[in-house]
Scaffold this active site. Structure first.
Site, PDB file in Angstrom:
ATOM      1  N   ASP A 143       0.858  -1.189  -0.098  1.00  0.00           N
ATOM      2  CA  ASP A 143      -0.098   0.001   0.045  1.00  0.00           C
ATOM      3  C   ASP A 143       0.871   1.296  -0.095  1.00  0.00           C
ATOM      4  O   ASP A 143       0.750   1.953  -0.681  1.00  0.00           O
ATOM      5  CB  ASP A 143      -0.977   0.024   1.311  1.00  0.00           C
ATOM      6  CG  ASP A 143      -2.066   1.269   1.291  1.00  0.00           C
ATOM      7  OD1 ASP A 143      -3.067   0.857   0.930  1.00  0.00           O
ATOM      8  OD2 ASP A 143      -1.411   2.225   1.592  1.00  0.00           O
ATOM      9  N   VAL A 171      -5.210   2.248  -0.709  1.00  0.00           N
ATOM     10  CA  VAL A 171      -4.842   1.639  -2.012  1.00  0.00           C
ATOM     11  C   VAL A 171      -5.325   0.238  -2.041  1.00  0.00           C
ATOM     12  O   VAL A 171      -6.136  -0.290  -2.960  1.00  0.00           O
ATOM     13  CB  VAL A 171      -3.425   1.590  -2.335  1.00  0.00           C
ATOM     14  CG1 VAL A 171      -3.111   1.129  -3.551  1.00  0.00           C
ATOM     15  CG2 VAL A 171      -2.937   3.116  -2.284  1.00  0.00           C
ATOM     16  N   ASP A 172      -5.001  -0.639  -0.981  1.00  0.00           N
ATOM     17  CA  ASP A 172      -5.254  -1.957  -0.892  1.00  0.00           C
ATOM     18  C   ASP A 172      -6.759  -2.094  -0.913  1.00  0.00           C
ATOM     19  O   ASP A 172      -7.313  -3.164  -1.550  1.00  0.00           O
ATOM     20  CB  ASP A 172      -4.622  -2.498   0.641  1.00  0.00           C
ATOM     21  CG  ASP A 172      -3.380  -3.116   0.373  1.00  0.00           C
ATOM     22  OD1 ASP A 172      -2.888  -3.485  -0.702  1.00  0.00           O
ATOM     23  OD2 ASP A 172      -2.556  -2.916   1.399  1.00  0.00           O
ATOM     24  N   ILE A 173      -7.420  -1.476  -0.113  1.00  0.00           N
ATOM     25  CA  ILE A 173      -8.873  -1.614   0.099  1.00  0.00           C
ATOM     26  C   ILE A 173      -9.665  -1.092  -1.067  1.00  0.00           C
ATOM     27  O   ILE A 173     -10.443  -1.808  -1.505  1.00  0.00           O
ATOM     28  CB  ILE A 173      -9.276  -1.024   1.368  1.00  0.00           C
ATOM     29  CG1 ILE A 173      -8.544  -1.498   2.636  1.00  0.00           C
ATOM     30  CG2 ILE A 173     -10.889  -1.648   1.775  1.00  0.00           C
ATOM     31  CD1 ILE A 173      -8.700  -2.929   3.111  1.00  0.00           C
ATOM     32  N   GLY A 176      -9.230  -3.734  -3.525  1.00  0.00           N
ATOM     33  CA  GLY A 176     -10.158  -4.831  -3.232  1.00  0.00           C
ATOM     34  C   GLY A 176     -11.720  -4.622  -3.606  1.00  0.00           C
ATOM     35  O   GLY A 176     -12.359  -5.564  -4.303  1.00  0.00           O
TER      36      GLY A 176
END
Lengths: 401, 401
Positions: A143, A171-173, A176
């Site tokens: 991230d 960023v990660d979520i 997702g």
């Protein structure tokens, strides 16, 4: 009520956050997500951001938060015997999710073409830092790297602080959620065309969609953003965060109508005779003065008083919460965003984790089981694939599962 | 190749960012999005964050960035004659999207129950700050308020800066992606149940899903996170942002194996045996010392040098890009995240904006037209609904459209 993804099987090779979050969103809507992990090792998130106690049993809180409603099996993908297990699994699969570095899953024999040979209408979602092509394809990225590379950090912070990352994982979520949207659209498309798809989801692309208004201002409007700290991205001095008598208050007043409501709630209607307050342009050009004047007013009362007065007047305000205050926010009990579930094997009591970001009138997203322990459902899933107890034991003796 | 949402019609009453972003994502996959705006006024985003020229045209960059591929019509929803137009529109609609304050759309006569009477299997998505129930239902909320209330700001910044917001709009855009996912899942569900759904998407819920890893850690331990600036949420001294000779770079090293590689590349192989570096626990407990030692080395050379030197050995590194540097980032040419299309009527040349956060092997998301002028497609759409030129003129004379 039937949930959207009941009867849909997702084979999830992904780990850490973006991929597991995507599969987790589908699982909240009824998908049968089978999480495949390396025997004895498992998803690296199982031991990260954790207390020692939870890391020791490979059930870190952050892992538990994005792996609800899934079944976990262990298979050593490098072993020859894994091939037959995976073939049986993939034959009944609708979706594959993977976030290995570029090329790794192809070498393991489970790339898109390989899986298409087994299941021609598979929806195959690859998640990576920078995408499947280009000079950065295959480069490692968490991230933080993408917060840096995407420009997110360059627009966050103040001139004094320098570029700043946010304390969560946007960023990660967001990657997702982007992946779960891509997969849902592909399932809908399959229902109309009969075709599968290869989806190439990248963290950099997702971060840039999150920056959409900022990038549009730059590319279309030619405005290079400055680090404005807590000032609203509209650059109006009436959108900011101020200290109150007992805490902080965030307020976003960006239209003339709202400015009028704010001045009335301050009991200072005459401020609207001042063009620095009355117009959009004035609030931008005299940002510092407007901000200082508002700050002097807000500093005279508590956050709760201002929430009451400004909120009642229809001005967009929010208290700056820490986590504990968020949990006490009365609105939460009316939403169901937090789900309380029985703790997984090896943990006492219950756990509470955030669920889906929406409610649905029928087929509501719902949490049923906590993130599974490593290999919790290996015997169950292999049994469903037609392996008897002796065959499963033989796999185990050989270190394959 | 057929796109997922070809032939799907979305009636979009929403404005600003979250709602328009959601319908914009579906429009990039082929949905026919009809944006309904107030005559003469339009979406408030049309004039927000714009220079004078674009504000005069009601085509701010932020508006154009999230309204590509849509058709725009104007209808005064308060006018008694609006009802027939909207009913004709709804008869062929699959999805309705709205983000009025709670209760407003019901009073206008186009709430969920009213629309369901016209189109029983409608997918009806309401987007709001805090959701449709609870003490905060109907309260105004822009992105900044939700960054404050959700705890996002409470974990961003340094002890010196205090709580800090992100310089972009994580709450708005994540809500938009969440809504796009909710709608696509509902469309898929409709293919096997024949049922519509009411979807209640809230910015607070979406922000809390973005915070999932941090929230879960808090819920499991009860420990309030500190303001740690650019330290990784894993609190390891090997993950941070450091100044280099000519800029800033971000490094996220959080495993023992990667730490050993990193210290070797930094010409300090002896640190691999140093307890402060060797274990995750050491890197957390000696965060400041580890950070300072690494910082000294990184300051000795340029960002480009370190990106090359560390990146080619698999260390997750990234330059802290400004938007200008981002546009020059070679990876972008290989992604197609930026879409260039002819500018809308009244603006010269072409405009470039961000597209979808993923690629699809067929039925690729595409930007085909820029955000429309206010009322650009009113005549076209009303014509499709069976109104002839005289009827359209009469509606215009009566200020209905």
């Amino acid at each position: 009520m039937t949930q959207a993804f009941e009867g849909i099987r997702v084979i999830d090779f992904s780990q850490v956050l973006a991929g597991p979050f995507a599969a987790g969103q589908l699982a909240l809507l009824g998908a049968d997500v089978i999480k495949i992990e390396q025997p004895g090792v498992g998803d690296q998130m199982r031991a990260m951001m954790s207390t020692e106690e939870l890391a020791a049993i490979k059930l870190a809180p952050a892992y538990l938060g994005v792996n609800t409603n899934k079944r976990a099996i262990t298979v050593d993908l490098k072993s020859a015997a894994a091939k037959e297990i995976l073939h049986r699994l993939l034959a009944g699969a609708d979706v594959v999710i993977q976030n290995f570095k570029g090329g790794v899953i192809d070498r393991l024999g489970y790339g898109y073409e390989d899986v298409c040979a087994i299941k021609p209408d598979i929806i195959y979602c690859s998640i990576s830092g920078y995408g499947q092509q280009g000079p950065m394809a295959g480069k490692a990225a968490y991230d933080g790297a993408i917060q840096a590379a995407s420009g997110m950090m360059s627009v966050t912070g103040t001139p004094d602080s320098g570029p700043l990352r946010v304390g969560y994982m946007p960023v990660d979520i967001s990657t997702g959620i982007t992946a779960s949207y891509a997969i849902a659209s592909a399932l809908f498309r399959r229902s109309r065309t009969g075709e599968g798809q290869h989806l190439d989801v990248s963290m950099l692309d997702s971060a840039m969609t999150m920056l959409n208004p900022v990038i549009s201002n730059y590319l279309i409007g030619g405005m290079e953003p400055k680090r404005l700290g807590n000032i609203s991205p509209t650059y109006q001095g009436s959108g900011d965060t101020w200290a109150t008598k007992d805490g902080y208050l965030q307020m976003t007043v960006i239209t003339d109508t709202m400015a009028k409501k704010m001045c009335a709630a301050f009991d200072r209607p005459e401020l609207m005779d001042d063009p620095r307050f009355a117009t959009d342009k004035g609030r931008v050009d005299h940002r510092e003065a407007v901000r200082a004047e508002i700050g002097a007013i807000l500093n005279t009362e508590t956050t709760a008083v201002w929430m009451q007065r400004l909120g009642a007047a229809g001005v967009p305000v929010g208290p700056v919460h820490d986590m504990g205050e968020l949990m006490d926010f009365p609105q939460l009990e009316h939403r169901g965003i937090l789900m309380t579930l029985p703790a997984p094997q090896g943990m006492q009591g219950e756990i509470t984790v955030p669920g889906a970001g929406f409610h649905a009138s029928g087929g509501e997203p719902s949490g049923k089981t906590a993130g599974p322990v490593l290999g919790q459902h290996t015997d169950e899933v292999l049994g469903e694939l037609g392996y008897d107890a002796a065959a499963i034991q033989a796999f185990r003796d050989d270190g394959i599962i | 190749m057929t796109q997922a949402f070809e032939g799907i019609r979305i009636i979009d009453f929403s404005q600003v960012l979250a709602g328009p972003f959601a319908s914009g994502q579906l429009a990039m996959l082929g949905a026919d999005v009809i944006k309904v705006e107030q005559p003469g006024v339009g979406d408030q985003m049309r004039t927000t964050m714009a220079n004078n020229k674009l504000a005069d045209l009601k085509l701010s960059p932020g508006f154009m960035g999230v309204n590509a591929n849509k058709r725009a019509i104007t209808v005064d929803l308060k006018h008694p004659k609006a009802k027939e137009i909207i009913h004709r529109l709804l008869a062929d609609a699959d999805v309705v999207l709205e983000n009025f304050k709670a209760g407003v759309i019901e009073r206008l006569g186009f709430g969920y129950e009213a629309v369901r009477a016209v189109k029983p299997d409608i997918i009806y998505c309401s987007v709001s700050g805090y959701g449709q129930q609870g003490p905060m239902a109907g309260k105004a909320a822009y992105d900044g308020a939700i960054q404050a209330v959700s705890g996002m700001m409470g974990i961003t910044g340094t002890p010196e800066s205090g709580p800090m917001r992100a310089g972009y709009m994580p709450a708005d855009i994540s809500t938009g992606i969440t809504a796009a996912f909710a709608i696509s899942s509902a469309l898929f569900r409709r293919t096997h149940t024949g049922e519509g759904q009411y979807l209640d998407v809230s910015m607070l819920d979406s922000a809390m899903t973005i915070m999932s890893p941090n929230l879960n850690k808090f819920l499991a331990t009860g420990q309030e996170p500190e303001l740690v600036g650019n330290t990784s949420p894993t609190f390891q001294g090997t993950a941070n942002t450091w100044p280099t000779k000519d800029g800033y770079m971000q490094v996220s090293v959080i495993t023992d194996k990667m730490t050993a590689t990193l210290v070797g590349l930094l010409d300090h192989p002896e640190w691999a045996d140093d307890a402060r570096f060797a274990t995750s626990q050491g890197r957390v407990e000696h965060n400041d010392a580890v950070k300072a030692l690494i910082g000294e080395v990184l300051l000795s050379n340029s960002t480009a040098h370190w990106i090359e030197h560390l990146g080619e050995r698999g260390i997750p590194v990234a330059p802290v890009n400004s938007l200008t540097q981002l546009m020059e980032f070679p990876q972008l040419a290989h992604r197609g995240i930026l879409a260039t299309v002819p500018a809308p009527p009244g603006v010269e040349g072409e405009i470039t904006m961000t597209g979808a956060g993923f690629h699809a092997s067929n039925g690729e998301p595409k930007v085909t037209s820029a955000g429309p002028r206010l009322s650009q497609h009113t005549d076209e759409v009303l014509g499709e609904l069976g109104y002839d030129a005289a009827a359209i003129q009469a509606l215009r004379d009566d200020d209905v459209i």
